[in-house]
Write a protein that holds these residues in place. Sequence first.
Motif, PDB file in Angstrom:
ATOM      1  N   GLU A  38       0.824  -1.205   0.000  1.00 54.97           N
ATOM      2  CA  GLU A  38       0.000   0.000   0.000  1.00 54.97           C
ATOM      3  C   GLU A  38       0.858   1.256   0.000  1.00 54.97           C
ATOM      4  OE1 GLU A  38      -2.619  -0.207   3.293  1.00 54.97           O
ATOM      5  OE2 GLU A  38      -3.731  -1.966   2.564  1.00 54.97           O
ATOM      6  N   LYS A  39       1.924   1.230   0.798  1.00 54.74           N
ATOM      7  CA  LYS A  39       2.808   2.398   0.863  1.00 54.74           C
ATOM      8  C   LYS A  39       3.534   2.616  -0.465  1.00 54.74           C
ATOM      9  CE  LYS A  39       3.657   2.221   5.862  1.00 54.74           C
ATOM     10  NZ  LYS A  39       4.692   2.038   6.930  1.00 54.74           N
ATOM     11  N   LEU A  40       3.923   1.514  -1.090  1.00 56.52           N
ATOM     12  CA  LEU A  40       4.575   1.653  -2.391  1.00 56.52           C
ATOM     13  C   LEU A  40       3.599   2.204  -3.417  1.00 56.52           C
ATOM     14  CD1 LEU A  40       7.304   1.192  -3.700  1.00 56.52           C
ATOM     15  CD2 LEU A  40       6.583  -1.130  -4.292  1.00 56.52           C
ATOM     16  N   GLY A  41       2.327   1.834  -3.290  1.00 55.37           N
ATOM     17  CA  GLY A  41       1.307   2.384  -4.172  1.00 55.37           C
ATOM     18  C   GLY A  41       1.153   3.882  -3.989  1.00 55.37           C
ATOM     19  N   LEU A  42       1.281   4.350  -2.734  1.00 57.69           N
ATOM     20  CA  LEU A  42       1.210   5.794  -2.489  1.00 57.69           C
ATOM     21  C   LEU A  42       2.344   6.523  -3.190  1.00 57.69           C
ATOM     22  CD1 LEU A  42       0.300   5.975   1.323  1.00 57.69           C
ATOM     23  CD2 LEU A  42      -1.161   6.560  -0.624  1.00 57.69           C
ATOM     24  N   LEU A  43       3.531   5.929  -3.171  1.00 54.70           N
ATOM     25  CA  LEU A  43       4.663   6.578  -3.821  1.00 54.70           C
ATOM     26  C   LEU A  43       4.464   6.670  -5.329  1.00 54.70           C
ATOM     27  CD1 LEU A  43       7.791   5.138  -1.958  1.00 54.70           C
ATOM     28  CD2 LEU A  43       6.801   7.423  -1.780  1.00 54.70           C
ATOM     29  N   SER A  44       3.747   5.708  -5.892  1.00 59.66           N
ATOM     30  CA  SER A  44       3.535   5.715  -7.341  1.00 59.66           C
ATOM     31  C   SER A  44       2.648   6.874  -7.786  1.00 59.66           C
ATOM     32  CB  SER A  44       2.921   4.385  -7.795  1.00 59.66           C
ATOM     33  OG  SER A  44       1.602   4.258  -7.314  1.00 59.66           O
ATOM     34  N   SER A  45       1.957   7.518  -6.830  1.00 51.46           N
ATOM     35  CA  SER A  45       1.118   8.663  -7.182  1.00 51.46           C
ATOM     36  C   SER A  45       1.921   9.951  -7.300  1.00 51.46           C
ATOM     37  CB  SER A  45       0.015   8.850  -6.125  1.00 51.46           C
ATOM     38  OG  SER A  45       0.583   9.208  -4.871  1.00 51.46           O
ATOM     39  N   TYR A  46       3.224   9.881  -7.012  1.00 52.34           N
ATOM     40  CA  TYR A  46       4.068  11.063  -7.141  1.00 52.34           C
ATOM     41  C   TYR A  46       4.239  11.424  -8.614  1.00 52.34           C
ATOM     42  CZ  TYR A  46       5.398  11.360  -2.258  1.00 52.34           C
ATOM     43  OH  TYR A  46       5.385  11.536  -0.904  1.00 52.34           O
ATOM     44  N   GLN A  47       4.648  12.638  -8.835  1.00 54.70           N
ATOM     45  CA  GLN A  47       4.767  13.142 -10.199  1.00 54.70           C
ATOM     46  C   GLN A  47       5.644  12.238 -11.037  1.00 54.70           C
ATOM     47  OE1 GLN A  47       6.255  17.097 -10.372  1.00 54.70           O
ATOM     48  NE2 GLN A  47       6.491  17.123 -12.603  1.00 54.70           N
ATOM     49  N   ALA A  48       5.142  11.811 -12.193  1.00 54.17           N
ATOM     50  CA  ALA A  48       5.902  10.960 -13.105  1.00 54.17           C
ATOM     51  C   ALA A  48       6.784  11.827 -13.985  1.00 54.17           C
ATOM     52  CB  ALA A  48       4.960  10.127 -13.966  1.00 54.17           C
ATOM     53  N   ALA A  49       7.852  11.208 -14.467  1.00 53.40           N
ATOM     54  CA  ALA A  49       8.772  11.896 -15.369  1.00 53.40           C
ATOM     55  C   ALA A  49       9.442  10.852 -16.240  1.00 53.40           C
ATOM     56  CB  ALA A  49       9.825  12.667 -14.560  1.00 53.40           C
ATOM     57  N   PRO A  50       9.996  11.257 -17.377  1.00 49.50           N
ATOM     58  CA  PRO A  50      10.692  10.286 -18.231  1.00 49.50           C
ATOM     59  C   PRO A  50      11.875   9.672 -17.493  1.00 49.50           C
ATOM     60  CG  PRO A  50      10.320  12.363 -19.379  1.00 49.50           C
ATOM     61  CD  PRO A  50       9.980  12.605 -17.943  1.00 49.50           C
ATOM     62  N   VAL A  51      12.291   8.514 -17.937  1.00 50.45           N
ATOM     63  CA  VAL A  51      13.465   7.866 -17.351  1.00 50.45           C
ATOM     64  C   VAL A  51      14.665   8.781 -17.493  1.00 50.45           C
ATOM     65  CG1 VAL A  51      15.080   5.953 -17.621  1.00 50.45           C
ATOM     66  CG2 VAL A  51      12.633   5.540 -17.761  1.00 50.45           C
ATOM     67  N   THR A  52      15.388   9.000 -16.402  1.00 53.63           N
ATOM     68  CA  THR A  52      16.602   9.800 -16.446  1.00 53.63           C
ATOM     69  C   THR A  52      17.770   8.901 -16.783  1.00 53.63           C
ATOM     70  OG1 THR A  52      16.994   9.496 -14.085  1.00 53.63           O
ATOM     71  CG2 THR A  52      15.712  11.417 -14.751  1.00 53.63           C
ATOM     72  N   GLU A  53      18.703   9.445 -17.546  1.00 55.30           N
ATOM     73  CA  GLU A  53      19.811   8.620 -18.013  1.00 55.30           C
ATOM     74  C   GLU A  53      21.097   9.436 -17.998  1.00 55.30           C
ATOM     75  OE1 GLU A  53      21.129   6.545 -22.203  1.00 55.30           O
ATOM     76  OE2 GLU A  53      19.012   6.601 -21.632  1.00 55.30           O
ATOM     77  N   ALA A  54      22.185   8.794 -17.547  1.00 55.00           N
ATOM     78  CA  ALA A  54      23.470   9.461 -17.521  1.00 55.00           C
ATOM     79  C   ALA A  54      24.061   9.516 -18.924  1.00 55.00           C
ATOM     80  CB  ALA A  54      24.432   8.718 -16.591  1.00 55.00           C
ATOM     81  N   PRO A  55      24.859  10.560 -19.232  1.00 51.03           N
ATOM     82  CA  PRO A  55      25.549  10.591 -20.523  1.00 51.03           C
ATOM     83  C   PRO A  55      26.463   9.383 -20.666  1.00 51.03           C
ATOM     84  CG  PRO A  55      25.698  12.710 -19.397  1.00 51.03           C
ATOM     85  CD  PRO A  55      25.130  11.733 -18.415  1.00 51.03           C
ATOM     86  N   ALA A  56      26.676   8.932 -21.876  1.00 52.90           N
ATOM     87  CA  ALA A  56      27.510   7.743 -22.103  1.00 52.90           C
ATOM     88  C   ALA A  56      28.936   7.972 -21.632  1.00 52.90           C
ATOM     89  CB  ALA A  56      27.505   7.375 -23.584  1.00 52.90           C
TER      90      ALA A  56
END
Length: 298
Positions: free
Chosen positions: A262-280
Amino acid sequence: MTHDTNMLGEYLRARRELVTPASVGLPRLGVRRVPGLRREEVALLAGISTDYYLRLEQGRDRNPSVQVLESLARVLQLDDAGTAYLLGLGSDRPRRRRRRPRKEAVPAGIRGLLDSLAQPAFLEGRCFDVLAANPLATALSPRLVAGRNRLRDVFLDPAERSLYPAWEEATAGLVAGFRQSVGTDTDDPRFIELVGELSLASDRFRRLWARHDVRSREGASVTLDHPQVGALTLNREKLVVSGSAGLVLVVYHADRGGENAEKLGLLSSYQAAPVTEAPANRTARPTHDDQRRKPAPR
């Protein structure tokens, strides 16, 4: 810190200092000048001469037989990961010149997988650099974003440390996993940079590194003290990415139907964003900004 250092001798010395005489059936007589076993005691229990064991510790013989190493592993009470590490240190390897920094790229399939997972997940490099992370991982910890380093954050960032009620246990496992991940490849500039920085900045890291503990990078249960949802116990899986040079996909998931789910489900309601990726070709040091995701408006 290159292959010219006496890694085998350092490992043997560190591990014998952690083995008590009583644990191997030896009486504790008189005052002992060493915290663990003496060299002659290790040699006796392993069935080799004291002079030969001394040559191993001093780096004058770096290619003992597998049988000798396995006997020493038994005396030093090493587990499977420690034994494999010891055997690797004793193998005959040609010396290599220092290489340029590694370029750790995110495979396209892993990038897509991260974007589709409904669980917190991130991609970790050999030196525990975060190469990519999905939004739910960042909701779990604002430091789980591309460009950060797990070792640096857990040891040096107070906000990250506060997430771990069992911080000492967490750091012990992290350092032991780091040593196993790098193995004998200690001429890697990224490795040299991290160990040097953390040894100067953290007494805790310096003490753990001196123990030479080795632990496989594998799954475990982890409890976090999350600022939004409180105590959160998750299963953490570490999946080796096939065809990569030590990349690991880390995925957190909760047991179904319980409070943690249930707590993990609450966290999933946080603002979504594209996957972040480090430069190669990442060479810049991560900034210490607070990238915490804010809750989406209701």
